[in-house]
Motif scaffolding. Structure first.
Motif, PDB file in Angstrom:
ATOM      1  N   GLN A 538       0.753  -1.281   0.073  1.00 15.66           N
ATOM      2  CA  GLN A 538       0.109   0.155  -0.246  1.00 15.66           C
ATOM      3  C   GLN A 538       0.909   1.402  -0.061  1.00 15.66           C
ATOM      4  O   GLN A 538       0.620   2.359  -0.618  1.00 15.66           O
ATOM      5  N   SER A 542       0.917   4.039  -2.997  1.00 14.66           N
ATOM      6  CA  SER A 542       0.448   5.465  -2.683  1.00 14.66           C
ATOM      7  C   SER A 542       1.090   6.361  -3.076  1.00 14.66           C
ATOM      8  O   SER A 542       0.717   7.644  -3.214  1.00 14.66           O
ATOM      9  N   HIS A 546      -1.023   9.470  -9.365  1.00 15.67           N
ATOM     10  CA  HIS A 546      -2.398   9.374  -9.279  1.00 15.67           C
ATOM     11  C   HIS A 546      -2.879   9.997 -10.493  1.00 15.67           C
ATOM     12  O   HIS A 546      -3.462  11.180 -10.229  1.00 15.67           O
ATOM     13  N   LEU A 555      -6.861   7.242  -2.822  1.00 15.06           N
ATOM     14  CA  LEU A 555      -5.720   7.576  -2.131  1.00 15.06           C
ATOM     15  C   LEU A 555      -6.024   8.195  -0.698  1.00 15.06           C
ATOM     16  O   LEU A 555      -5.702   7.870   0.426  1.00 15.06           O
ATOM     17  N   LEU A 559      -5.334   6.811   3.119  1.00 15.61           N
ATOM     18  CA  LEU A 559      -4.485   7.254   3.845  1.00 15.61           C
ATOM     19  C   LEU A 559      -4.367   6.870   5.343  1.00 15.61           C
ATOM     20  O   LEU A 559      -3.526   6.817   5.977  1.00 15.61           O
ATOM     21  N   LEU A 562      -3.551   3.595   6.213  1.00 13.46           N
ATOM     22  CA  LEU A 562      -2.174   3.543   5.815  1.00 13.46           C
ATOM     23  C   LEU A 562      -1.028   4.125   6.962  1.00 13.46           C
ATOM     24  O   LEU A 562      -0.049   3.648   7.376  1.00 13.46           O
ATOM     25  N   HIS A 591       3.219  12.239  -1.384  1.00  9.86           N
ATOM     26  CA  HIS A 591       1.570  11.929  -1.600  1.00  9.86           C
ATOM     27  C   HIS A 591       0.909  13.290  -2.251  1.00  9.86           C
ATOM     28  O   HIS A 591       0.068  13.190  -3.218  1.00  9.86           O
TER      29      HIS A 591
END
Length: 726
Positions: A538, A542, A546, A555, A559, A562, A591
């Motif tokens: 993951q 991430s 994206h 995502l 988050l 994660l 991110h």
């Protein structure tokens, strides 16, 4: 506790209705004299107590096996055997007593015709497939030798009461043969493995058959006091035994009767070997072959050997000692003094020749250091004295003299020579045996007790040291296996990808420790291990670009979970707070960057991203050895490795030295073998293929441990049987 466990626990207490009705009929035994019923009931009480003692001892023996063995599968087997015995001991006792009562009921039903063994138990005779038939027959024979005379009296009184002849003492329901059948039939309910069944039968011999004397004496006394053949003396002579000097003399103790039986077995074995020893006669003392000479007795020969032991250099280990020449010189001197020519008897000369062949075979024992062979060879004269007077030395492995020799040889297998402290300890035992000049095995018995007592504390200390070393080695091997599994798992997920250097370092240096902890605590199939790997996947997903709105939504939704998993995992390994804070700040930037790379916009390559091309290696991990293929190793070499057990000794031949070590650890599921000396210090380590290759090329040789006298005797007998010795 579930219903299945409850059923198992009470299985031994469930009595089928049909069996209960049959037992009630057996208890009533219509037509059986009241006196026999009284004998039966008293005997049943004896049997019940002895069987309870048997199972108490069986639990102790099996529990000792659990504590003693280091093999996991063997421990599970012994633990299951203990549970099985505990659950079903009452059922076995009930079945044995039921067969016992059925046998007496058979006596009542067979009144008026001769009774055969098959009449005693209506149920089919069980097949003793789980025990050695020869051993069972030997148990019965020993019991008949010990108690044959008093059982004959009891048999005669049974016949007088029943007015029916019993075919033999084995036709008596309380005879050793019948009791063995009852016990074998009852043990069939246990469905035990061969090892457990052997333990039970050994204890049955000790606690039931070994105590039959008291049962028979009480039964005879009861019947005699009631007027059944009162004229019989309290003990009738057994075949081959001396009749007591006066009526009413006490019967031989069980130990004395057993000694007589063992002596008889040894004499019979020796007599069967004398034809093979015939070609050697006359070679030992060639100057004493004149006719008319009187043979010395076995006791006189034992005294002569004691004289040689006291006054010759053999006690000091002199290599020039010639037993035949010394005996010949001594006999000539005795003949001159007495005026009568003396010579060795045929049996005595055969005994000397047989022990000479045994020690000649022992000299070829390659499992012992040459200095240790020379040390133990000094026991030749003391053992010969014992063999001259007690032939059971040749047939009984538990004979004190034979057992002491085997114990010393087993202990000496790891000795490196005279410089070893172990050599001095064993030399002290041998010297004490040589100094104690007696014409029996008492010196061996006392030294055996002393040696075992002195060795007990040392064995415990060595076992503790070895266990600590073994635990440390197994922990090290387990850690290495865990590291290799973690490396392989991360390598599959990271290699070939382009990743930020900060993420790569965190996964390789920190998150790998989370994976290690999950592997060591819970195993590779656990949820903790799989969850830690999922977190890595993951995390990598991430930080990838994206480009679609749906991907950015997923995502943002994933988050929190994660980040929570990452914080908990890093917290479990106590990662430095500043390092953790820097990583999460960097992860936030990654991110944001992943979400802003949208709409086909391209940005310049980030120099902090690198492509993973090298295999993942954890800090401190040892690389796997590059082993060659096993094509050059034949299957027989791997089969030899199957003989390796914890404690097995091997000899390692190197360029300029020979090393002896024993197997200290073999981690379950691992192919690594760790060897140490007798003090538990690690000396060598091999992988399975490398060890098999070393065995095949003669660099490593498996040593035979224990029972050196037995092997030498077997080899000497093989040579005599094949006519190799002339």
């Amino acid at each position: 506790m579930n219903s299945k466990e409850l059923d198992m626990r009470h299985e031994g207490n469930v009595i089928p209705l049909a069996s209960a009705l049959d037992r009630r009929t057996a208890l009533l035994a219509p037509g059986l004299p009241v006196l026999l019923l009284r004998v039966r009931d008293r005997a049943a009480v004896h049997l019940s107590k002895d069987v309870q003692t048997l199972f108490d001892a069986a639990e102790e023996v099996l529990l000792e096996q659990v504590d003693r063995t280091r093999d996991t599968s063997e421990q599970r087997r012994s633990q299951q055997a203990v549970r099985n015995v505990r659950l079903k001991r009452k059922h076995v006792e009930f079945e044995l007593l039921d067969a016992f009562h059925q046998a007496f009921a058979g006596l009542a039903q067979s009144t008026g015709k001769a009774l055969f063994d098959s009449d005693l138990v209506r149920a089919p005779q069980p097949r003793l497939t789980r025990t050695d038939n020869a051993q069972t027959l030997a148990m019965i024979a020993r019991a008949h030798t010990r108690e044959g005379a008093v059982l004959e009296q009891l048999n005669a009184r049974f016949e007088a009461l029943l007015e029916t002849p019993l075919r033999s003492t084995r036709g008596n329901p309380v005879s050793p043969a019948c009791l063995c059948r009852y016990f074998a039939q009852a043990c069939g309910e246990l469905r035990a493995d061969e090892a457990t069944t052997a333990v039970l039968f050994d204890l049955f011999d000790q606690h039931v058959l070994g105590r039959l004397g008291a049962l028979y004496s009480e039964a005879n006394q009861l019947l005699a006091s009631a007027g059944v053949l009162p004229m019989l003396t309290p003990m009738a002579a057994a075949p081959g035994a001396r009749r007591p000097s006066r009526a009413g003399a006490p019967m031989l103790a069980a130990g004395q009767g057993q000694a007589i039986a063992l002596q008889a077995a040894g004499q019979a074995f020796f007599a069967s070997m004398q034809s093979s020893l015939a070609p050697l006669r006359g070679q030992l003392t060639p100057r004493l072959r004149a006719t008319g000479a009187i043979a010395v007795t076995a006791q006189d020969l034992a005294r002569m050997l004691s004289h040689l032991q006291r006054h010759t250099g053999v006690a000091a280990g002199a290599g020039a000692f010639d037993l035949g020449e010394e005996l010949q010189h001594l006999l000539l001197k005795i003949s001159a003094r007495s005026g009568t020519r003396r010579c060795l008897g045929q049996a005595e000369e055969d005994t000397i020749n047989l022990l000479g062949r045994v020690f000649a075979a022992f000299e070829q024992e390659s499992s012992l250091h040459p200095r240790m062979r020379a040390l133990l060879a000094r026991l030749h004269l003391p053992l010969l004295k014992v063999a001259v007077l007690d032939k059971s030395l040749l047939t009984r492995a538990s004979h004190p003299a034979r057992r002491l020799f085997n114990e010393l040889a087993s202990t000496a297998i790891g000795c490196r020579g005279e410089a070893d402290s172990l050599y001095l300890r064993l030399e002290n035992v041998v010297q004490r045996v040589l100094d104690d000049v007696v014409e029996d095995s008492s010196a061996f018995k006392s030294q055996l007790d002393t040696f075992l007592t002195a060795s007990l504390e040392e064995r415990r200390r060595n076992d503790l040291l070895e266990q600590r070393a073994r635990d440390a080695e197994e922990g090290h091997l387990r850690m290495q296996r865990a590291r290799h599994d973690v490396e392989a798992a991360l390598d599959r997920r990271l290699r070939g990808k382009r990743l930020p250097l900060s993420v790569l370092r965190l996964v390789r240096d920190a998150w790998s420790q989370v994976l290690l902890m999950a592997w060591l605590k819970h195993g590779i199939q656990s949820a903790a291990w799989k969850g830690a790997l999922l977190t890595v996947e993951q995390l990598l997903a991430s930080i990838a670009p994206h480009t679609r709105a749906e991907a950015r939504v997923r995502l943002l939704a994933g988050l929190p979970a994660l980040l929570k998993a990452l914080r908990e995992g890093l917290g479990s390994i106590a990662l430095d707070s500043s390092t953790s804070r820097e990583f999460f700040c960097e992860l936030q930037r990654l991110h944001v960057q992943a979400c802003t790379q949208a709409g086909g916009k391209t940005t310049a390559p980030d120099p902090s991203w690198i492509k993973v091309t090298e295999p993942i290696r954890l800090p401190g991990a040892e690389p796997l050895p590059a082993l060659k293929e096993a094509d050059d190793v034949p299957p027989c070499a791997f089969k030899m490795l199957e003989r390796l057990r914890i404690g097995t000794w091997v000899e390692v031949r190197e360029a300029d030295s020979v090393l002896r070590c024993r197997l200290l650890a073999r981690v379950e599921g691992s192919d690594r073998y760790v060897f140490a000396n007798h003090e538990g210090v690690k000396l060598r380590e091999w992988h399975r293929v490398a060890l098999a290759r070393a065995v095949h090329h003669g660099e490593v040789r498996l040593l035979n441990g224990g029972r050196a006298f037995d092997r030498a005797l077997r080899k000497a007998l093989d040579q005599l049987g094949s006519g190799q010795v002339r």
